[in-house]
Design an enzyme around this catalytic site. Structure first.
Site, mmCIF file in Angstrom:
data_model
loop_
_atom_site.group_PDB
_atom_site.id
_atom_site.type_symbol
_atom_site.label_atom_id
_atom_site.label_comp_id
_atom_site.label_asym_id
_atom_site.label_seq_id
_atom_site.Cartn_x
_atom_site.Cartn_y
_atom_site.Cartn_z
ATOM 1 N N GLU A 134 78.250 57.336 45.218
ATOM 2 C CA GLU A 134 77.401 56.414 45.958
ATOM 3 C C GLU A 134 77.628 56.580 47.454
ATOM 4 O O GLU A 134 78.761 56.746 47.904
ATOM 5 C CB GLU A 134 77.732 54.969 45.588
ATOM 6 C CG GLU A 134 77.460 54.666 44.138
ATOM 7 C CD GLU A 134 77.845 53.236 43.771
ATOM 8 O OE1 GLU A 134 78.163 53.036 42.600
ATOM 9 O OE2 GLU A 134 77.835 52.357 44.639
ATOM 10 N N CYS A 159 78.290 54.501 54.746
ATOM 11 C CA CYS A 159 79.511 54.350 53.959
ATOM 12 C C CYS A 159 79.614 55.548 53.004
ATOM 13 O O CYS A 159 78.695 55.819 52.237
ATOM 14 C CB CYS A 159 79.453 53.033 53.191
ATOM 15 S SG CYS A 159 80.894 52.752 52.162
ATOM 16 N N CYS A 182 88.219 56.564 41.012
ATOM 17 C CA CYS A 182 89.442 56.320 41.776
ATOM 18 C C CYS A 182 90.585 56.063 40.806
ATOM 19 O O CYS A 182 90.397 55.445 39.766
ATOM 20 C CB CYS A 182 89.265 55.111 42.701
ATOM 21 S SG CYS A 182 90.700 54.820 43.779
ATOM 22 N N CYS A 200 92.789 49.069 41.396
ATOM 23 C CA CYS A 200 92.739 47.693 41.899
ATOM 24 C C CYS A 200 91.926 46.865 40.903
ATOM 25 O O CYS A 200 90.863 47.286 40.463
ATOM 26 C CB CYS A 200 92.094 47.661 43.285
ATOM 27 S SG CYS A 200 92.972 48.710 44.455
ATOM 28 N N CYS A 216 88.075 45.909 41.479
ATOM 29 C CA CYS A 216 87.166 46.952 41.967
ATOM 30 C C CYS A 216 86.503 47.695 40.813
ATOM 31 O O CYS A 216 87.172 48.153 39.889
ATOM 32 C CB CYS A 216 87.951 47.932 42.842
ATOM 33 S SG CYS A 216 86.994 49.359 43.359
ATOM 34 N N GLY A 253 86.457 55.881 45.839
ATOM 35 C CA GLY A 253 87.623 56.745 45.947
ATOM 36 C C GLY A 253 88.612 56.329 47.015
ATOM 37 O O GLY A 253 88.337 55.477 47.863
ATOM 38 N N SER A 277 93.468 48.156 53.318
ATOM 39 C CA SER A 277 93.019 47.129 52.367
ATOM 40 C C SER A 277 94.229 46.305 51.961
ATOM 41 O O SER A 277 94.917 46.616 51.000
ATOM 42 C CB SER A 277 92.385 47.785 51.138
ATOM 43 O OG SER A 277 91.220 48.454 51.514
ATOM 44 N N LEU A 278 94.458 45.262 52.731
ATOM 45 C CA LEU A 278 95.638 44.432 52.479
ATOM 46 C C LEU A 278 95.356 43.499 51.302
ATOM 47 O O LEU A 278 96.095 43.486 50.316
ATOM 48 C CB LEU A 278 95.964 43.659 53.758
ATOM 49 C CG LEU A 278 97.316 43.002 53.844
ATOM 50 C CD1 LEU A 278 98.431 44.004 53.637
ATOM 51 C CD2 LEU A 278 97.483 42.329 55.217
ATOM 52 N N ASN A 279 94.305 42.715 51.421
ATOM 53 C CA ASN A 279 93.763 41.943 50.286
ATOM 54 C C ASN A 279 94.651 40.824 49.763
ATOM 55 O O ASN A 279 94.233 40.084 48.861
ATOM 56 C CB ASN A 279 93.388 42.865 49.114
ATOM 57 C CG ASN A 279 92.241 43.794 49.470
ATOM 58 O OD1 ASN A 279 91.521 43.522 50.420
ATOM 59 N ND2 ASN A 279 92.084 44.878 48.739
ATOM 60 N N CYS A 288 80.793 48.199 45.206
ATOM 61 C CA CYS A 288 81.004 49.644 45.162
ATOM 62 C C CYS A 288 81.294 50.075 43.740
ATOM 63 O O CYS A 288 82.103 49.475 43.042
ATOM 64 C CB CYS A 288 82.174 49.989 46.073
ATOM 65 S SG CYS A 288 82.610 51.696 45.942
HETATM 66 N N1 SAH Z 1 89.965 53.157 48.389
HETATM 67 C C1 SAH Z 1 89.852 52.714 49.726
HETATM 68 C C2 SAH Z 1 88.443 52.758 50.282
HETATM 69 C C3 SAH Z 1 87.338 52.353 49.337
HETATM 70 S S1 SAH Z 1 87.335 50.650 48.856
HETATM 71 C C4 SAH Z 1 90.420 51.312 49.864
HETATM 72 O O1 SAH Z 1 90.680 50.669 48.848
HETATM 73 O O2 SAH Z 1 90.612 50.878 50.981
HETATM 74 C C5 SAH Z 1 86.727 49.887 50.340
HETATM 75 C C6 SAH Z 1 86.968 48.392 50.415
HETATM 76 O O3 SAH Z 1 86.197 47.706 49.420
HETATM 77 C C7 SAH Z 1 88.415 48.013 50.176
HETATM 78 O O4 SAH Z 1 88.856 47.178 51.229
HETATM 79 C C8 SAH Z 1 88.372 47.240 48.873
HETATM 80 O O5 SAH Z 1 89.388 46.268 48.842
HETATM 81 C C9 SAH Z 1 86.980 46.656 48.876
HETATM 82 N N2 SAH Z 1 86.422 46.305 47.576
HETATM 83 C C10 SAH Z 1 86.552 46.954 46.406
HETATM 84 N N3 SAH Z 1 85.876 46.319 45.433
HETATM 85 C C11 SAH Z 1 85.290 45.250 45.990
HETATM 86 C C12 SAH Z 1 84.437 44.196 45.509
HETATM 87 N N4 SAH Z 1 84.063 44.151 44.242
HETATM 88 N N5 SAH Z 1 84.018 43.268 46.380
HETATM 89 C C13 SAH Z 1 84.390 43.324 47.675
HETATM 90 N N6 SAH Z 1 85.173 44.283 48.200
HETATM 91 C C14 SAH Z 1 85.619 45.231 47.366
HETATM 92 FE FE1 SF4 Z 2 90.255 52.706 44.605
HETATM 93 FE FE2 SF4 Z 2 89.764 51.372 46.880
HETATM 94 FE FE3 SF4 Z 2 88.688 50.560 44.525
HETATM 95 FE FE4 SF4 Z 2 91.293 50.267 44.968
HETATM 96 S S1 SF4 Z 2 89.618 49.269 46.104
HETATM 97 S S2 SF4 Z 2 90.361 51.074 43.096
HETATM 98 S S3 SF4 Z 2 91.750 52.102 46.131
HETATM 99 S S4 SF4 Z 2 88.264 52.467 45.600
#
Ligand code: SAH
Ligand code: SF4
Length: 375
Positions: free
Chosen positions: A80, A132, A139, A143, A146, A190, A245-247, A366
């Site tokens: 994507e 983007c 990946c 997480c 995700c 990824g 991506s601290l989260n 994503c």
């Molecule tokens: N793998 C890398 C980059 C891709 S994810 C990373 O994790 O940083 C890009 C961002 O999207 C990350 O900050 C991730 O926490 C966030 N993300 C993933 N799934 C999501 C979702 N369902 N809703 C909102 N943000 C999401």
């Molecule tokens: Fe991979 Fe980023 Fe999704 Fe975590 S948030 S699974 S690192 S794409």
């Protein structure tokens, strides 16, 4: 070209054809003699540029593309890529980006929600936009919130496949260097730092060949410490900006939603981050996905503010309300808790921006587009 007995500058010509003229067929590279073009074609060579297979356009102007990667197997041939005209909203008001004071221009090409449209070029006008970009098919990081994680890692993208997504989208939108302002975010499918060499080679193609600025690029990582350490060694002329991506505000919650935290806990990420020599006015971005009842509570905001202060780094927080997806047992945070979270951060002196959800009507999360379309 050297392997084929040709002078090396022929390689430079091919690179210019692909990345400056955006030619997608060997037969159209007229800077090469026709005999050489025939020789390449009969030898099985192809440009094999990623191409937009399907387009979904949102009411907000966002376009999501299912991008086909020629030359790969049927199971892992799409990723994507997303086009967000007028920037992605997250960095508005961010003084580290000098262009952000420009007036917004309303997109004049809005179409009905979720419409799938054909064609390879899109109508203008747009004055600035963010693309983007994906770095892997699927990946491996897992997480829990995700959708891309659900695909598992299918394969790494090559440098050409990463940079080629950008070229395909710039071609569609008739981008012109010097006139249009483009930001790139490596935040698609990824983990870029688990495909480090190809990712950085793609950045080289985009900077050295296409002519884009690394200061208008941001790479996001889930906190792959060896990757951050390598990134710290890159020249400032080529290094994109960095987002982590601290989260979560602490290791306990982070390990629950991002199992990778057990390998590289928050302090190890911060230690690596301190090695990155920031440019003047550059800030590190901490991305923070708000999950209702898990990471969106006021005490989480206060703990996050303390954590960001403790880094001692120029930093800002981008808040992202979680985008729901099938089979993931989290809930979206209520709007009030997102606003309250931001107010607490700002009250504690931590710059915080709310990343507006884009393209909610077109499979915004994503990984959702690929899964939905392929299902
Ligand atoms: N793998 C890398 C980059 C891709 S994810 C990373 O994790 O940083 C890009 C961002 O999207 C990350 O900050 C991730 O926490 C966030 N993300 C993933 N799934 C999501 C979702 N369902 N809703 C909102 N943000 C999401
Ligand atoms: Fe991979 Fe980023 Fe999704 Fe975590 S948030 S699974 S690192 S794409």
């Amino acid at each position: 070209m050297l392997d084929l007995g040709e002078p090396s500058w022929r390689g430079k010509q091919i690179s210019e054809a692909l990345y400056q003229q955006w030619i997608a067929e060997i037969s159209e590279i007229t800077t090469l003699p026709s005999g050489l073009r025939r020789k390449l074609a009969s030898g099985g060579w192809q440009v094999a540029r990623p191409s937009i297979a399907q387009t979904f356009r949102s009411v907000d102007g966002t376009e999501r593309y299912l991008v086909e990667l020629p030359g790969s197997g049927p199971e892992n041939q799409t990723v994507e890529t997303v086009w967000m005209p007028e920037g992605d909203g997250a960095d508005s008001g961010d003084e580290s980006d000098p262009g952000d004071n420009q007036p917004e221009v309303a997109p004049s090409f809005r179409r009905p929600s979720g419409e799938s449209v054909a064609g390879t070029t899109a109508p203008r006008p747009w004055s600035r936009a963010t693309i983007c970009v994906s770095s892997q098919v699927g990946c491996a990081v897992n997480c829990q919130f995700c959708l891309t994680a659900k695909l598992g890692l299918q394969r790494n993208l090559t440098a050409g496949e990463i940079a080629g997504q950008v070229v395909a989208v710039l071609t569609r939108h008739q981008f012109r260097l010097g006139r249009d302002r483009i930001n790139l975010v490596f935040m698609g499918m990824g983990e870029p730092f688990l495909n480090y060499d190809n990712f950085m080679s793609a950045v080289h193609l985009l900077v050295d060949e296409v002519g884009l600025s690394p200061q208008r690029m941001t790479v996001s990582t889930s906190g792959i410490v060896p990757g951050i350490e390598r990134f710290a060694q890159e020249s400032p002329d080529i290094r994109p900006r960095l987002a982590i991506s601290l989260n979560a505000p602490n290791d306990r919650i982070r390990a629950e939603i991002m199992p990778i935290n057990r390998k590289w806990p928050i302090d190890s990420i911060l230690d690596a981050l301190r090695l990155v020599p920031l440019r003047p006015r550059e800030r590190v971005t901490f991305e923070y996905v708000l999950l209702a009842g898990v990471t969106d509570r006021p005490e989480d905001a206060r703990e996050l503010a303390r954590l960001v202060r403790r880094t001692g780094l120029p930093a800002k927080v981008n808040l992202i309300a979680w985008n729901p997806g099938p089979g993931i047992a989290y809930s979206m945070p209520p709007l009030e808790s997102v606003a309250a979270f931001q107010s607490i951060l700002i009250g504690e002196g931590t710059p915080a921006f709310i990343r507006q959800p884009r393209g909610r009507d077109i499979f915004a999360a994503c990984g959702q587009l690929k899964r939905t379309v392929e299902a």
